[in-house]
Design a protein around this motif. Structure first.
Motif, PDB file in Angstrom:
ATOM      1  N   VAL A  41     -33.301-104.272  39.829  1.00 45.23           N
ATOM      2  CA  VAL A  41     -32.283-103.701  40.722  1.00 45.23           C
ATOM      3  C   VAL A  41     -32.845-102.502  41.469  1.00 45.23           C
ATOM      4  O   VAL A  41     -32.716-102.393  42.694  1.00 45.23           O
ATOM      5  CB  VAL A  41     -31.020-103.302  39.929  1.00 45.23           C
ATOM      6  N   ASN A  42     -33.514-101.583  40.740  1.00 47.29           N
ATOM      7  CA  ASN A  42     -34.046-100.405  41.434  1.00 47.29           C
ATOM      8  C   ASN A  42     -35.395-100.676  42.098  1.00 47.29           C
ATOM      9  O   ASN A  42     -35.717-100.078  43.113  1.00 47.29           O
ATOM     10  CB  ASN A  42     -34.122 -99.193  40.488  1.00 47.29           C
ATOM     11  N   ILE A  47     -38.532-101.750  47.373  1.00 47.96           N
ATOM     12  CA  ILE A  47     -39.153-102.754  48.239  1.00 47.96           C
ATOM     13  C   ILE A  47     -38.451-102.802  49.592  1.00 47.96           C
ATOM     14  O   ILE A  47     -39.109-102.890  50.647  1.00 47.96           O
ATOM     15  CB  ILE A  47     -39.123-104.135  47.558  1.00 47.96           C
ATOM     16  N   GLN A  48     -37.125-102.719  49.589  1.00 47.77           N
ATOM     17  CA  GLN A  48     -36.380-102.695  50.843  1.00 47.77           C
ATOM     18  C   GLN A  48     -36.764-101.486  51.685  1.00 47.77           C
ATOM     19  O   GLN A  48     -36.923-101.588  52.907  1.00 47.77           O
ATOM     20  CB  GLN A  48     -34.875-102.679  50.554  1.00 47.77           C
ATOM     21  N   GLY A  49     -36.938-100.332  51.018  1.00 50.00           N
ATOM     22  CA  GLY A  49     -37.367 -99.135  51.741  1.00 50.00           C
ATOM     23  C   GLY A  49     -38.742 -99.300  52.353  1.00 50.00           C
ATOM     24  O   GLY A  49     -38.984 -98.883  53.491  1.00 50.00           O
ATOM     25  N   ASN A 180     -43.681 -97.670  39.158  1.00 52.30           N
ATOM     26  CA  ASN A 180     -42.252 -97.381  39.206  1.00 52.30           C
ATOM     27  C   ASN A 180     -41.798 -97.437  37.754  1.00 52.30           C
ATOM     28  O   ASN A 180     -41.604 -98.514  37.202  1.00 52.30           O
ATOM     29  CB  ASN A 180     -41.528 -98.412  40.067  1.00 52.30           C
ATOM     30  N   VAL A 181     -41.632 -96.286  37.123  1.00 54.38           N
ATOM     31  CA  VAL A 181     -41.659 -96.256  35.657  1.00 54.38           C
ATOM     32  C   VAL A 181     -40.615 -95.299  35.077  1.00 54.38           C
ATOM     33  O   VAL A 181     -40.297 -94.266  35.657  1.00 54.38           O
ATOM     34  CB  VAL A 181     -43.067 -95.828  35.171  1.00 54.38           C
ATOM     35  N   ARG A 182     -40.042 -95.719  33.993  1.00 56.23           N
ATOM     36  CA  ARG A 182     -39.572 -94.799  32.972  1.00 56.23           C
ATOM     37  C   ARG A 182     -40.074 -95.289  31.625  1.00 56.23           C
ATOM     38  O   ARG A 182     -40.497 -94.526  30.791  1.00 56.23           O
ATOM     39  CB  ARG A 182     -38.045 -94.684  32.958  1.00 56.23           C
ATOM     40  N   THR A 384     -29.602 -96.453  32.576  1.00 58.32           N
ATOM     41  CA  THR A 384     -30.070 -95.377  33.459  1.00 58.32           C
ATOM     42  C   THR A 384     -29.430 -95.432  34.840  1.00 58.32           C
ATOM     43  O   THR A 384     -29.051 -94.389  35.398  1.00 58.32           O
ATOM     44  CB  THR A 384     -31.604 -95.437  33.600  1.00 58.32           C
ATOM     45  N   ASN A 385     -29.301 -96.620  35.418  1.00 56.14           N
ATOM     46  CA  ASN A 385     -28.725 -96.732  36.750  1.00 56.14           C
ATOM     47  C   ASN A 385     -27.294 -96.194  36.779  1.00 56.14           C
ATOM     48  O   ASN A 385     -26.920 -95.419  37.660  1.00 56.14           O
ATOM     49  CB  ASN A 385     -28.748 -98.192  37.216  1.00 56.14           C
TER      50      ASN A 385
END
Length: 535
Positions: A41-42, A47-49, A180-182, A384-385
């Motif tokens: 999702v994030n 990718i869209q950006g 792209n990490v947590r 998180t989201n």
């Protein structure tokens, strides 16, 4: 310097030219290795950006993926056929996992049942990574595909290192990497790349504050050691075998993993406890957050019918479809006694005791509902989201954590006075009702969340723009080696200065020995000189 006589139209035209010239100048090629489910999702937003800035994006997916679609307007997919689907790409995987865990908790957490479940979980974890590693095998064995990827000349590889197979492909291609990490193989990403003192940094998988008692610090240290052992003996061997096969024994998978140029950490210290960091860690917590949009007419009508009481939102995220009916029925009975309307994302069996004030939906516009002026509280599992969307919109939380990092997430908000947490296995209608009333009626929780929201929003640029800037930074400069420490390549005894301390101790001991030897020699000599005089 601009001529002060420039008209507004000329300034606007100049800004437009600079905007488009910038997009053309820095357009590049990005290869993406995502993780399915809520992680996608994030990643998809990022990718869209990148697509909107003119970059060409290729997403590596498996043929069993249920979130990462094969066709999309903002990326080209590269589908890898696997002999066996990755377990986490099966929609029922997390539901089954949750049911087993709840059954163990309900049974009173007997040691035998817990150890049996933990052993089964470790086996499942190993199997997931074995299945995921096959993506690397299929790609690295396909010489035609790898040659095509080399000829494409990607500028950067964007990876979610929760399943880090993309690290191997990026190494083979010789392309700089951005995470792209947590979460990473051993837990929270900081523990791999930054100093992480267990005296005040809670480790992954244990819900502790940053101010710990002695026994909590002991628990935290033991849990850190357990995480390290799991990573070393359960997860890492899967990838070490691939590294040795394709790159030789001179390089370690763990060193390869730690060698990313930039770590885009999905963390904001408004939410996270303060801790040591590194120059190549960029914080983008809440990058998925945005202002709310108008609700669909029928949903808006339902919300408006709540009057001054407002409404409560409940959602358990994308991975877990539903709680057992015996629990949801207790929750439904509590909701039925509230004056507020309730909008509940619920895809499972319809609960008993459902009140007329409660609307069940299989999908809902969560961000738009959280941004609605009539919302009073968010009943959430602590993903998180959802946490960051709540912080962004200033909505207090009733936490019902279920899996993985969720207990840790809601604890952080509870410590800051912005949430109240319930144990899902001990929920009763009365306890749930009392907790929701407390969060809705007591301004303490809303005021604290509003304060967090104000801090979170007070940034020089949006976190998504920050993320895109640093991805482009790596593309422009062919990496960011100047920000990356090489300390991870040091042996453990050098990293912790065990050799230096041992040397200093040896020097001190030798000096003391020499000192006492000299004193003893002088004393003996004096005694020998005195003896003849006495005689």
């Amino acid at each position: 310097h601009l001529n002060p006589k420039f008209s507004c139209r000329q300034l606007f035209f100049l800004k437009l030219v600079l905007h488009f010239s910038n997009k053309v100048s820095w357009s590049g090629k990005v290869l993406v290795f995502p993780v399915d489910g809520s992680h996608w999702v994030n990643m998809n937003l990022m990718i869209q950006g990148l697509h909107n800035r003119g970059h060409e994006v290729t997403v590596v997916r498996t043929d069993s993926s249920w979130y990462v679609k094969e066709t999309a307007p903002h990326y080209t997919s590269l589908t890898i056929a696997l002999p066996e689907a990755i377990a986490i790409e099966k929609e029922d995987f997390f539901v089954t996992f949750l049911m087993k865990m709840l059954a163990i908790k309900k049974a009173g957490s007997s040691p035998v049942a817990f150890l049996s479940f933990y052993w089964e979980m470790l086996g499942a974890l190993s199997k997931i990574h074995q299945q995921a590693s096959m993506v690397g095998v299929q790609m690295l064995e396909n010489k035609t595909l790898m040659q095509k990827l080399r000829e494409t000349k990607y500028d950067v590889v964007l990876i979610d290192p929760g399943l880090p197979v993309g690290v191997l492909v990026a190494h083979e291609l010789g392309v700089p990497t951005v995470y792209n990490v947590r979460w990473i193989t051993s837990g929270e990403g900081h523990f791999v790349v930054a100093p992480s003192p267990t005296s005040y940094v809670p480790t992954s998988g244990v819900a502790l504050p940053d101010k710990m008692t002695f026994w909590q610090r002991l628990q935290n240290t033991l849990h850190y050691g357990l995480n390290t052992c799991i990573d070393k003996f359960v997860v890492a061997p899967v990838y070490d075998r691939l590294v040795e096969k394709y790159f030789g024994s001179d390089i370690s998978f763990y060193h390869m993993l730690q060698g990313a140029d930039i770590w885009l950490m999905r963390v904001d210290f408004v939410f996270e406890f303060p801790r040591p960091t590194m120059p190549n860690i960029v914080y983008i917590g809440g990058f998925q957050c945005k202002p709310s949009s108008p609700l669909p007419p029928e949903l808006e009508d339902f919300v408006q019918s709540s009057g001054d009481h407002g409404f409560i939102l409940m959602s358990l995220g994308t991975l877990v479809k539903a709680l057992p009916k015996e629990i949801t029925s207790k929750i439904a009975a509590a909701f039925a006694q509230l004056p507020q309307k309730v909008i509940w994302r619920h895809a499972g069996e319809k609960p008993d005791n459902l009140g007329n004030n409660t609307l069940l939906l299989k999908w809902l516009p969560q961000n738009d509902l959280l941004g609605h002026p009539k919302i009073k509280a968010f009943v959430a599992h602590g993903g998180t989201n959802g946490i960051y969307e709540s912080i962004y919109h200033g909505v207090p939380i009733v936490g019902v954590p279920l899996l993985f990092d969720q207990p840790e997430n809601v604890l952080r908000l509870e410590v800051r006075g912005a949430a109240k947490v319930l144990d899902v296995t001990h929920i009763t209608t009365e306890s749930f009702l009392g907790t929701v009333k407390e969060v809705v009626r007591n301004p303490f929780y809303r005021n604290n969340m509003k304060r967090l929201s104000s801090l979170h929003r007070d940034k020089p640029m949006h976190p998504l723009d920050t993320a895109l800037f640093w991805i482009e930074f790596v593309m422009r400069h062919k990496g960011a080696a100047h920000l990356r420490t090489e300390s991870y390549k040091m042996p453990w005894y050098s990293y912790y200065s065990v050799d230096v301390v041992s040397f200093l101790i040896a020097v001190v001991l030798l000096s003391m020995w020499i000192f006492f030897a000299v004193v003893r020699f002088l004393c003996c000599r004096i005694i020998r000189k005195r003896k003849p005089k006495q005689e």
